[in-house]
Design a protein around this motif. Structure first.
Motif, PDB file in Angstrom:
ATOM      1  N   GLY A 196       1.478  -0.983  -0.616  1.00 45.88           N
ATOM      2  CA  GLY A 196      -0.166   0.506  -0.333  1.00 45.88           C
ATOM      3  C   GLY A 196       1.064   0.865   0.130  1.00 45.88           C
ATOM      4  N   LEU A 221       5.847   4.440   1.189  1.00 48.77           N
ATOM      5  CA  LEU A 221       7.031   5.557   2.060  1.00 48.77           C
ATOM      6  C   LEU A 221       8.197   4.632   2.509  1.00 48.77           C
ATOM      7  CD1 LEU A 221       3.857   6.636   4.332  1.00 48.77           C
ATOM      8  CD2 LEU A 221       5.277   8.281   2.355  1.00 48.77           C
ATOM      9  N   HIS A 264      -4.327  -2.126  -0.290  1.00 51.38           N
ATOM     10  CA  HIS A 264      -4.888  -1.077   1.182  1.00 51.38           C
ATOM     11  C   HIS A 264      -5.339  -0.078  -0.363  1.00 51.38           C
ATOM     12  CE1 HIS A 264      -3.059  -1.643   4.612  1.00 51.38           C
ATOM     13  NE2 HIS A 264      -3.789  -3.269   4.705  1.00 51.38           N
ATOM     14  N   LEU A 265      -5.027   0.938   0.283  1.00 49.13           N
ATOM     15  CA  LEU A 265      -5.942   2.132  -0.494  1.00 49.13           C
ATOM     16  C   LEU A 265      -4.713   2.642  -1.556  1.00 49.13           C
ATOM     17  CD1 LEU A 265      -7.475   4.579  -0.251  1.00 49.13           C
ATOM     18  CD2 LEU A 265      -6.053   6.087   0.751  1.00 49.13           C
ATOM     19  N   GLY A 266      -3.954   2.345  -1.283  1.00 56.60           N
ATOM     20  CA  GLY A 266      -2.661   2.848  -2.615  1.00 56.60           C
ATOM     21  C   GLY A 266      -3.218   3.746  -3.715  1.00 56.60           C
ATOM     22  N   TYR A 302      -1.247   6.248  -4.129  1.00 56.64           N
ATOM     23  CA  TYR A 302       0.839   6.484  -5.165  1.00 56.64           C
ATOM     24  C   TYR A 302       0.450   4.709  -5.753  1.00 56.64           C
ATOM     25  CZ  TYR A 302       2.789   9.040  -2.300  1.00 56.64           C
ATOM     26  OH  TYR A 302       3.447  10.780  -1.248  1.00 56.64           O
ATOM     27  N   ASP A 329       4.696  13.926   4.917  1.00 55.64           N
ATOM     28  CA  ASP A 329       4.425  15.104   5.467  1.00 55.64           C
ATOM     29  C   ASP A 329       5.409  14.271   6.481  1.00 55.64           C
ATOM     30  OD1 ASP A 329       3.317  12.542   6.779  1.00 55.64           O
ATOM     31  OD2 ASP A 329       1.455  12.951   5.687  1.00 55.64           O
ATOM     32  N   GLY A 365       1.488  14.317  -0.402  1.00 53.68           N
ATOM     33  CA  GLY A 365       1.567  13.975   0.776  1.00 53.68           C
ATOM     34  C   GLY A 365      -0.311  14.590   1.051  1.00 53.68           C
ATOM     35  N   SER A 425      -7.322  15.282   5.999  1.00 49.10           N
ATOM     36  CA  SER A 425      -7.074  14.760   7.463  1.00 49.10           C
ATOM     37  C   SER A 425      -7.997  15.838   7.910  1.00 49.10           C
ATOM     38  CB  SER A 425      -7.425  13.926   8.023  1.00 49.10           C
ATOM     39  OG  SER A 425      -7.278  12.356   7.732  1.00 49.10           O
ATOM     40  N   HIS A 482       6.148   7.524   7.763  1.00 49.28           N
ATOM     41  CA  HIS A 482       5.209   6.691   9.073  1.00 49.28           C
ATOM     42  C   HIS A 482       5.780   6.451  10.311  1.00 49.28           C
ATOM     43  CE1 HIS A 482       9.128   5.121   6.613  1.00 49.28           C
ATOM     44  NE2 HIS A 482       8.287   3.727   6.780  1.00 49.28           N
TER      45      HIS A 482
HETATM   46  P1  NAP Z   1      -0.489   4.002   8.821  1.00 49.83           P
HETATM   47  O1  NAP Z   1      -1.582   4.695   9.506  1.00 49.83           O
HETATM   48  O2  NAP Z   1      -0.848   2.556   8.717  1.00 49.83           O
HETATM   49  O3  NAP Z   1      -2.022   4.569   7.235  1.00 49.83           O
HETATM   50  C1  NAP Z   1      -2.307   5.593   7.444  1.00 49.83           C
HETATM   51  C2  NAP Z   1      -3.639   5.357   5.573  1.00 49.83           C
HETATM   52  O4  NAP Z   1      -3.276   6.481   4.757  1.00 49.83           O
HETATM   53  C3  NAP Z   1      -3.536   4.012   4.766  1.00 49.83           C
HETATM   54  O5  NAP Z   1      -4.631   4.222   4.410  1.00 49.83           O
HETATM   55  C4  NAP Z   1      -2.312   4.977   3.723  1.00 49.83           C
HETATM   56  O6  NAP Z   1      -2.430   3.773   2.999  1.00 49.83           O
HETATM   57  C5  NAP Z   1      -2.714   5.633   3.979  1.00 49.83           C
HETATM   58  N1  NAP Z   1      -2.077   7.060   2.951  1.00 49.83           N
HETATM   59  C6  NAP Z   1      -0.372   6.946   3.275  1.00 49.83           C
HETATM   60  N2  NAP Z   1       0.152   8.119   1.985  1.00 49.83           N
HETATM   61  C7  NAP Z   1      -1.629   8.735   1.899  1.00 49.83           C
HETATM   62  C8  NAP Z   1      -1.014   9.278   0.440  1.00 49.83           C
HETATM   63  N3  NAP Z   1      -0.676  10.221   0.448  1.00 49.83           N
HETATM   64  N4  NAP Z   1      -2.785  10.157   0.247  1.00 49.83           N
HETATM   65  C9  NAP Z   1      -3.252   9.267   0.339  1.00 49.83           C
HETATM   66  N5  NAP Z   1      -4.026   8.036   1.309  1.00 49.83           N
HETATM   67  C10 NAP Z   1      -2.310   7.909   1.944  1.00 49.83           C
HETATM   68  O7  NAP Z   1      -0.154   4.696   8.028  1.00 49.83           O
HETATM   69  P2  NAP Z   1       1.292   4.981   7.617  1.00 49.83           P
HETATM   70  O8  NAP Z   1       0.637   3.305   6.041  1.00 49.83           O
HETATM   71  O9  NAP Z   1       2.291   4.437   7.536  1.00 49.83           O
HETATM   72  O10 NAP Z   1       1.161   5.886   6.447  1.00 49.83           O
HETATM   73  C11 NAP Z   1       1.908   7.433   7.557  1.00 49.83           C
HETATM   74  C12 NAP Z   1       1.125   8.554   6.735  1.00 49.83           C
HETATM   75  O11 NAP Z   1       0.207   7.996   6.941  1.00 49.83           O
HETATM   76  C13 NAP Z   1       1.398   9.776   7.080  1.00 49.83           C
HETATM   77  O12 NAP Z   1       2.561  10.155   6.055  1.00 49.83           O
HETATM   78  C14 NAP Z   1       0.138  10.770   7.328  1.00 49.83           C
HETATM   79  O13 NAP Z   1      -0.014  10.818   5.567  1.00 49.83           O
HETATM   80  C15 NAP Z   1      -0.708   9.355   7.167  1.00 49.83           C
HETATM   81  N6  NAP Z   1      -1.384   9.769   8.751  1.00 49.83           N
HETATM   82  C16 NAP Z   1      -3.015  10.353   8.708  1.00 49.83           C
HETATM   83  C17 NAP Z   1      -3.395   9.981   9.380  1.00 49.83           C
HETATM   84  C18 NAP Z   1      -4.704  10.634   9.695  1.00 49.83           C
HETATM   85  O14 NAP Z   1      -5.191  10.716   8.674  1.00 49.83           O
HETATM   86  N7  NAP Z   1      -6.220  11.336  10.484  1.00 49.83           N
HETATM   87  C19 NAP Z   1      -2.971  10.100  10.879  1.00 49.83           C
HETATM   88  C20 NAP Z   1      -1.198   9.546  10.829  1.00 49.83           C
HETATM   89  C21 NAP Z   1      -0.457   9.545   9.985  1.00 49.83           C
HETATM   90  P3  NAP Z   1      -2.359   2.073   2.641  1.00 49.83           P
HETATM   91  O15 NAP Z   1      -3.353   1.942   2.587  1.00 49.83           O
HETATM   92  O16 NAP Z   1      -2.572   2.556   0.962  1.00 49.83           O
HETATM   93  O17 NAP Z   1      -1.044   2.243   3.129  1.00 49.83           O
END
Ligand code: NAP
Length: 268
Positions: A44, A49, A71-73, A75, A119, A155, A162, A218
């Motif tokens: 995903g 990342l 997953h969302l995917g 990228y 981010d 990002g 959100s 992440h």
């Molecule tokens: P995670 O908490 O396991 O998943 C975060 C979700 O965000 C997953 O569904 C992931 O997609 C999706 N995602 C990641 N990058 C994205 C992007 N550029 N555009 C749209 N969706 C995206 O964390 P992780 O997979 O290690 O990713 C870390 C990222 O999560 C951080 O860089 C931050 O952007 C994001 N995050 C979001 C929140 C929130 O929205 N409240 C809170 C913390 C972090 P996949 O399912 O395909 O992996």
């Protein structure tokens, strides 16, 4: 061409990894984890990342391909691994470059530079955090709230979205500052909107708390005292090898609105 594959590690991703390695080796490509020209991330966005951070020291020499396994995917732009591998062998992929966030954290006399694909965030450890925000060395506001998020264009669909930030096309060279639950009253006041900061400007954050958490994509950590964090559009960029038929706004629609009436990925 040297290539490497980074997998999320689940059964499906591992099977696709094996398939990709065998197919590309059969077509004369060399599997080389240390110095790949192309990195295929299978999983995903989290896997993209992970791949980015594994190879961020050689961004000028490496291009990335994202393949999504459930997953969302965001990228990713391929329906089948077969169509992806065919496009690699046919050399029919297009290369696009996306801006990154650079964050330079300064302690007394020492500075550490971090690169983020999605981010960088700074948050309080215990409750809210106070952060002075400077734009091009001028004090802009004193933030108090849960934290701040500085995102790249690609990002902007992650944490930034959100937080109510704008979705930004990755051809724009900018970073975006978004607030996490700012306190706004007679005592504390912030602009309340996300700020889009161009390449030639610099954002400096000066946290006032003794302890805070920083995240770079992440990964999260609690740094020792940081005097300031300077954020800007990085000089380096990430290169993706993409399908011709799946533009950014289609990806946004497919990820956040509807899968139903989108053009199939990677078919043209
Ligand atoms: P995670 O908490 O396991 O998943 C975060 C979700 O965000 C997953 O569904 C992931 O997609 C999706 N995602 C990641 N990058 C994205 C992007 N550029 N555009 C749209 N969706 C995206 O964390 P992780 O997979 O290690 O990713 C870390 C990222 O999560 C951080 O860089 C931050 O952007 C994001 N995050 C979001 C929140 C929130 O929205 N409240 C809170 C913390 C972090 P996949 O399912 O395909 O992996």
């Amino acid at each position: 061409m040297n290539f490497a594959v980074v997998s999320r590690g689940d059964e499906i991703s591992e099977a696709k990894k094996k398939q990709a390695i065998e197919h590309l080796q059969d077509h004369g490509y060399t599997y080389h984890e240390e110095s790949p020209d192309t990195v295929i991330a299978i999983g995903g966005d989290g896997t993209v990342l992970q791949a980015f951070h594994t190879y961020k020291q050689r961004l000028e020499k490496t291009a990335f391909i994202a393949y999504n396994t459930g997953h969302l995917g965001f990228y990713s732009d391929w329906d089948t691994v077969e169509s992806l591998l065919e496009a690699v062998v046919d050399n029919s992929l297009i290369m696009v470059e996306y801006p990154l966030v650079e964050a330079v954290m300064e302690e007394e006399g020492v500075s550490k530079t971090y690169l983020a694909l999605n981010d960088v965030t700074i948050k309080g450890v215990k409750g809210s955090v106070q952060i002075d925000v400077h734009l091009n060395q001028y004090h802009f506001e004193s933030f108090k709230g849960d934290g701040l998020c500085i995102s790249s264009p690609s990002g902007s669909t992650g944490y930034n979205k959100s937080l109510g930030g704008a979705i930004v096309h990755p051809s724009l060279e900018m970073i975006q500052l978004s607030e996490m639950a700012s306190i706004n009253n007679r005592v504390y006041r912030t602009i309340g909107s996300s700020l889009v900061i161009p390449k030639h400007h610099e954002l400096t954050l000066v946290p006032k708390a003794d302890a805070y958490m920083v995240s770079v994509d992440h990964e999260s950590f609690q740094p020792d005292t940081i005097c300031r964090m300077k954020c800007s559009v990085a000089k380096q960029r990430i290169r993706f090898l993409r399908s011709r038929s799946f533009p950014f706004w289609n990806r946004v629609k497919e990820a956040f609105i509807s899968l139903n009436d989108c053009e199939p990925r990677g078919t043209r």
